[in-house]
Scaffold this motif. Structure first.
Motif, PDB file in Angstrom:
ATOM      1  N   PRO A   1       0.919  -1.251  -0.107  1.00 28.68           N
ATOM      2  CA  PRO A   1      -0.008   0.086   0.035  1.00 28.68           C
ATOM      3  C   PRO A   1       1.043   1.415  -0.104  1.00 28.68           C
ATOM      4  O   PRO A   1       1.915   1.087   0.588  1.00 28.68           O
ATOM      5  N   GLY A   2       0.356   2.319  -0.892  1.00 29.51           N
ATOM      6  CA  GLY A   2       1.049   3.677  -0.690  1.00 29.51           C
ATOM      7  C   GLY A   2       2.438   3.485  -1.737  1.00 29.51           C
ATOM      8  O   GLY A   2       3.130   4.296  -1.739  1.00 29.51           O
ATOM      9  N   THR A   3       2.544   2.386  -2.546  1.00 29.58           N
ATOM     10  CA  THR A   3       3.883   2.332  -3.164  1.00 29.58           C
ATOM     11  C   THR A   3       3.747   2.354  -4.765  1.00 29.58           C
ATOM     12  O   THR A   3       2.774   1.488  -5.114  1.00 29.58           O
ATOM     13  N   GLU A   4       4.322   3.273  -5.253  1.00 30.26           N
ATOM     14  CA  GLU A   4       4.165   3.373  -6.785  1.00 30.26           C
ATOM     15  C   GLU A   4       5.369   2.686  -7.355  1.00 30.26           C
ATOM     16  O   GLU A   4       6.449   2.693  -6.875  1.00 30.26           O
ATOM     17  N   CYS A   5       5.153   2.173  -8.513  1.00 37.87           N
ATOM     18  CA  CYS A   5       6.401   1.418  -9.404  1.00 37.87           C
ATOM     19  C   CYS A   5       6.270   2.043 -10.733  1.00 37.87           C
ATOM     20  O   CYS A   5       5.154   2.389 -11.253  1.00 37.87           O
ATOM     21  N   ARG A   6       7.284   2.093 -11.480  1.00 38.65           N
ATOM     22  CA  ARG A   6       7.780   2.237 -12.893  1.00 38.65           C
ATOM     23  C   ARG A   6       8.764   1.175 -13.256  1.00 38.65           C
ATOM     24  O   ARG A   6       9.457   0.545 -12.574  1.00 38.65           O
ATOM     25  N   LEU A   7       8.509   0.584 -14.678  1.00 39.44           N
ATOM     26  CA  LEU A   7       9.431  -0.147 -15.295  1.00 39.44           C
ATOM     27  C   LEU A   7       9.998   0.345 -16.408  1.00 39.44           C
ATOM     28  O   LEU A   7       9.268   0.809 -17.219  1.00 39.44           O
ATOM     29  N   ILE A   8      11.177   0.704 -16.262  1.00 39.31           N
ATOM     30  CA  ILE A   8      12.070   1.576 -17.293  1.00 39.31           C
ATOM     31  C   ILE A   8      12.893   0.731 -18.228  1.00 39.31           C
ATOM     32  O   ILE A   8      13.575  -0.169 -17.621  1.00 39.31           O
ATOM     33  N   ASP A   9      12.511   0.688 -19.609  1.00 45.19           N
ATOM     34  CA  ASP A   9      13.592   0.248 -20.359  1.00 45.19           C
ATOM     35  C   ASP A   9      14.957   0.771 -20.298  1.00 45.19           C
ATOM     36  O   ASP A   9      15.164   1.779 -20.427  1.00 45.19           O
ATOM     37  N   PRO A  10      15.791  -0.230 -19.909  1.00 46.89           N
ATOM     38  CA  PRO A  10      17.300   0.327 -19.519  1.00 46.89           C
ATOM     39  C   PRO A  10      17.893   0.848 -20.867  1.00 46.89           C
ATOM     40  O   PRO A  10      18.742   1.602 -20.786  1.00 46.89           O
ATOM     41  N   ALA A  11      17.488   0.527 -21.968  1.00 48.02           N
ATOM     42  CA  ALA A  11      18.238   0.959 -23.072  1.00 48.02           C
ATOM     43  C   ALA A  11      17.813   1.959 -23.472  1.00 48.02           C
ATOM     44  O   ALA A  11      18.470   2.805 -24.413  1.00 48.02           O
ATOM     45  N   THR A  12      16.366   2.425 -23.369  1.00 46.80           N
ATOM     46  CA  THR A  12      15.798   3.806 -23.924  1.00 46.80           C
ATOM     47  C   THR A  12      15.473   4.728 -22.863  1.00 46.80           C
ATOM     48  O   THR A  12      15.552   5.930 -23.097  1.00 46.80           O
ATOM     49  N   GLY A  13      15.408   4.209 -21.588  1.00 45.79           N
ATOM     50  CA  GLY A  13      15.292   5.422 -20.455  1.00 45.79           C
ATOM     51  C   GLY A  13      13.618   5.468 -20.561  1.00 45.79           C
ATOM     52  O   GLY A  13      13.017   6.410 -19.679  1.00 45.79           O
ATOM     53  N   GLU A  14      12.860   4.950 -21.616  1.00 54.04           N
ATOM     54  CA  GLU A  14      11.334   5.131 -21.398  1.00 54.04           C
ATOM     55  C   GLU A  14      10.688   4.124 -20.794  1.00 54.04           C
ATOM     56  O   GLU A  14      11.366   2.890 -20.534  1.00 54.04           O
ATOM     57  N   ASP A  15       9.494   4.307 -20.553  1.00 55.37           N
ATOM     58  CA  ASP A  15       8.563   3.181 -19.562  1.00 55.37           C
ATOM     59  C   ASP A  15       8.324   1.881 -20.563  1.00 55.37           C
ATOM     60  O   ASP A  15       8.248   2.111 -21.828  1.00 55.37           O
ATOM     61  N   ALA A  16       8.746   0.940 -20.058  1.00 57.94           N
ATOM     62  CA  ALA A  16       8.341  -0.265 -20.730  1.00 57.94           C
ATOM     63  C   ALA A  16       7.198  -0.528 -21.266  1.00 57.94           C
ATOM     64  O   ALA A  16       6.115  -0.007 -20.490  1.00 57.94           O
ATOM     65  N   ALA A  17       6.932  -1.215 -22.372  1.00 57.05           N
ATOM     66  CA  ALA A  17       5.703  -1.518 -22.857  1.00 57.05           C
ATOM     67  C   ALA A  17       4.809  -2.622 -21.925  1.00 57.05           C
ATOM     68  O   ALA A  17       5.772  -3.299 -21.267  1.00 57.05           O
ATOM     69  N   ALA A  18       3.708  -2.522 -22.036  1.00 57.94           N
ATOM     70  CA  ALA A  18       2.985  -3.315 -21.189  1.00 57.94           C
ATOM     71  C   ALA A  18       3.379  -4.839 -21.051  1.00 57.94           C
ATOM     72  O   ALA A  18       3.379  -5.426 -22.424  1.00 57.94           O
ATOM     73  N   GLY A  19       3.702  -5.564 -20.294  1.00 63.15           N
ATOM     74  CA  GLY A  19       4.255  -6.925 -20.196  1.00 63.15           C
ATOM     75  C   GLY A  19       5.525  -7.341 -20.575  1.00 63.15           C
ATOM     76  O   GLY A  19       6.171  -8.158 -20.592  1.00 63.15           O
ATOM     77  N   GLU A  20       6.263  -6.017 -20.624  1.00 61.57           N
ATOM     78  CA  GLU A  20       7.723  -6.109 -20.840  1.00 61.57           C
ATOM     79  C   GLU A  20       8.577  -5.724 -19.826  1.00 61.57           C
ATOM     80  O   GLU A  20       7.786  -5.101 -18.773  1.00 61.57           O
ATOM     81  N   ARG A  21       9.712  -6.355 -19.754  1.00 65.75           N
ATOM     82  CA  ARG A  21      10.718  -6.138 -18.810  1.00 65.75           C
ATOM     83  C   ARG A  21      11.300  -4.733 -18.627  1.00 65.75           C
ATOM     84  O   ARG A  21      11.523  -4.145 -19.651  1.00 65.75           O
ATOM     85  N   GLY A  22      11.589  -4.486 -17.279  1.00 64.06           N
ATOM     86  CA  GLY A  22      12.252  -3.081 -17.371  1.00 64.06           C
ATOM     87  C   GLY A  22      12.723  -2.984 -16.113  1.00 64.06           C
ATOM     88  O   GLY A  22      12.547  -3.469 -14.945  1.00 64.06           O
ATOM     89  N   GLU A  23      13.687  -1.784 -15.555  1.00 63.70           N
ATOM     90  CA  GLU A  23      14.240  -1.612 -14.394  1.00 63.70           C
ATOM     91  C   GLU A  23      13.021  -0.942 -13.404  1.00 63.70           C
ATOM     92  O   GLU A  23      12.444  -0.201 -13.742  1.00 63.70           O
ATOM     93  N   LEU A  24      12.988  -1.758 -12.387  1.00 59.04           N
ATOM     94  CA  LEU A  24      12.070  -1.454 -11.412  1.00 59.04           C
ATOM     95  C   LEU A  24      12.509   0.076 -10.882  1.00 59.04           C
ATOM     96  O   LEU A  24      13.494   0.090 -10.054  1.00 59.04           O
ATOM     97  N   TRP A  25      11.648   0.931 -10.495  1.00 57.42           N
ATOM     98  CA  TRP A  25      11.599   2.180  -9.923  1.00 57.42           C
ATOM     99  C   TRP A  25      10.416   2.117  -9.055  1.00 57.42           C
ATOM    100  O   TRP A  25       9.526   1.857  -9.106  1.00 57.42           O
TER     101      TRP A  25
END
Length: 534
Positions: free
Chosen positions: A363-387
């Motif tokens: 609860p109260g925790t927000e996340c983003r998944l960031i494509d390490p190669a582009t620095g943009e948010d990963a597409a749905a279902g794709e892997r990314g660095e957890l922020w």
């Protein structure tokens, strides 16, 4: 895209850690709060509150006050929570030191944290005293007593008045554990009272407390933020009994679960490996266990299933028996950001979380998944660095603005360095790691730290260290790639012996390969990918 927790937000009390964690202790009186798993020695909830008050008063009487750092170098004992909460109640900051550290490593933390007092135990004095000399620390308390030092008993019998420091939970630090973060040398992680209060409050909706009270086995060290928050503070805040063990010994661990009818175990994967495979497990009654939650390192799905199936079969409980699950966190997150809820408490109605998953964002925790190669948010279902962003995120690294800005951005996002994927139900799975840290038996091992020690040997011209997975144990082993100095004939065994004298056991070099040149970028950065490709 910002991914909000599937759980509703929780209220975070605006109070100091002791006031929150020990709130129920004031009502529970003679109920056991802390039990020595080997001797049975017990501190009741009422005694705990009294001892914390006296220890805080004694610290003030020694001249310690708000913001002063007290280092604690001790294995798990029933007195560790007394010391921690006493330090916190005095307005001071507790900096826990890994009980495996060498004098040099202890001295570094004492200096870097600017500790004014060291609290330790007599068996650790052979390392503590030279470290104090090296760091210029002169004030010492030995829990079990020693010549030339005050004992805990001395401090608890003080007649000094109680203290009530003027604290701002949102900004005042309560603990300063050391972590290598996403890379580099160990750094002091600044955690506030609010960070720790928030993290215990955030996990509560995911827990189905036993009506007759929880009994938690505390074998993971309290000097690690996992042990400090999840085992110690969470267990006490529930009004439960925390059963302490000074180190992991399988027979002692199993006997403590049996004899004290432990209901919950928070462990690391190596302990689950023993539960899944060791024949000794069959000699003990572990049927009291309702939940085992693994953290500190990735838990393999097959291992989780094997341990759960075996324990259920031995207890004769079938599908209603103990559940084995895992969570995710890091020191910089106080430490939990994701975990698996107890049966029936899923936010989306699904009864089970896949064993390979770390569960839902708290609860109260927000996340983003960031494509390490582009620095943009990963597409749905794709892997990314957890922020991660939330009230459990650290205030920053002590005296290290560069490391802080590298890990914690201006919008409050903590860049974990771990790669994850999330499914349509909001369940996260950690699949890889961007950062360079090696995880060995749940401990963080910084390659840069080991490389600095290796290069200090006259027979070694250059060094690079990576983690190499051992297929048999599943552990990540520190492997050194070394360039011999001209004329040097240093051997693998000599390298291992040298490192064993210089670093804690979990940091030892396990594998050595001699090479002609360490691959580096034009900027001088070690190209670890090339070494892994070998």
């Amino acid at each position: 895209m910002v991914l909000a927790s599937r759980f509703p937000d929780v209220e975070i009390p605006d109070v100091a850690v002791p006031a929150y964690v020990l709130a129920r202790s004031r009502e529970l009186g003679d109920a056991p709060a802390l039990v020595d798993g080997l001797t049975g020695e017990t501190i009741t909830h009422a005694q705990l509150v009294g001892y914390v008050d006296r220890f805080a008063a004694a610290l003030h009487a020694r001249g310690l006050g708000k913001g002063d750092v007290v280092a604690v170098f001790s294995p798990n004992t029933i007195w560790f929570p007394v010391v921690f909460h006493g330090i916190a109640a005095a307005g001071c900051v507790m900096s826990p030191i890994n009980s495996l550290y060498t004098p040099d490593e202890i001295a570094f933390q004492l200096r870097d944290s600017r500790a004014k007092l060291l609290v330790t135990v007599s068996p650790f004095l052979d390392r503590a005293r030279p470290a104090m000399v090296a760091a210029g620390v002169t004030d010492l308390v030995v829990l079990d007593g020693a010549e030339g030092a005050d004992s805990l008993r001395d401090l608890l019998t003080t007649q000094a008045p109680s203290v009530d420091p003027d604290l701002d939970p949102a900004t005042d630090l309560v603990t300063l554990p050391y972590s290598s973060g996403t890379t580099g040398l160990p750094k002091g992680v600044m955690l506030t009272h609010r960070n720790l209060v928030a993290n215990v409050a955030q996990t509560r909706p995911l827990i189905d407390l036993a009506p007759d009270g929880e009994r938690i086995i505390a074998v993971l060290p309290f000097f690690h933020i996992y042990g400090l928050t999840v085992l110690m503070n969470q267990g006490l805040q529930w009004g439960g009994a925390v059963i302490t063990l000074p180190r992991f010994d399988l027979e002692q661990f199993l006997r403590a679960i049996q004899d004290h009818e432990v209901t919950r175990a928070f462990v690391a994967p190596p302990i689950l490996l023993a539960l899944a495979k060791h024949p000794l497990v069959e000699q003990f009654d572990l049927s009291s266990l309702r939940s085992i939650n693994s953290g500190a390192a990735p838990l393999d799905e097959s291992l989780a299933l094997a341990a759960q199936s075996r324990l259920r079969e031995l207890a004769g409980t079938g599908d209603e028996g103990v559940t084995v699950a895992q969570g995710y966190g890091m020191t910089e997150l106080s430490p939990v950001s994701h975990t698996t809820p107890d049966r029936g408490l899923s936010p989306v109605g699904d009864p089970d979380v896949p064993k390979g998953s770390v569960g839902y964002a708290l609860p109260g925790t927000e996340c983003r998944l960031i494509d390490p190669a582009t620095g943009e948010d990963a597409a749905a279902g794709e892997r990314g660095e957890l922020w991660v962003r939330g009230p459990q995120v650290m205030a920053g690294y002590l005296n290290n603005e560069q490391a802080t800005s590298d890990t914690l951005d201006g919008e409050g996002w903590l860049h974990t360095g771990d790669v994850a994927v999330v499914d349509e139900l909001g369940r996260y799975t950690v699949v890889d790691r961007v950062k360079e840290l090696i995880k060995y038996k749940g401990y963080q091992v910084a390659p840069a730290e080991l490389e600095a020690v290796l290069i200090g040997h006259p027979g070694i011209a250059d060094a690079a260290v990576i983690g190499v997975k051992d297929e048999e144990s599943g552990e990540e082993l520190p492997k050194a790639f070394l360039v011999r100095a001209p004329g040097s004939e240093i051997t693998e065994d000599e390298v291992k012996a040298y490192m064993a004298e210089k670093v804690a056991p979990h940091k030892k070099i396990r594998l050595v390969e001699f090479i002609e040149q360490v691959p580096k970028s034009a900027a001088g950065k070690i190209l670890r990918k090339e070494l892994r490709a070998r």
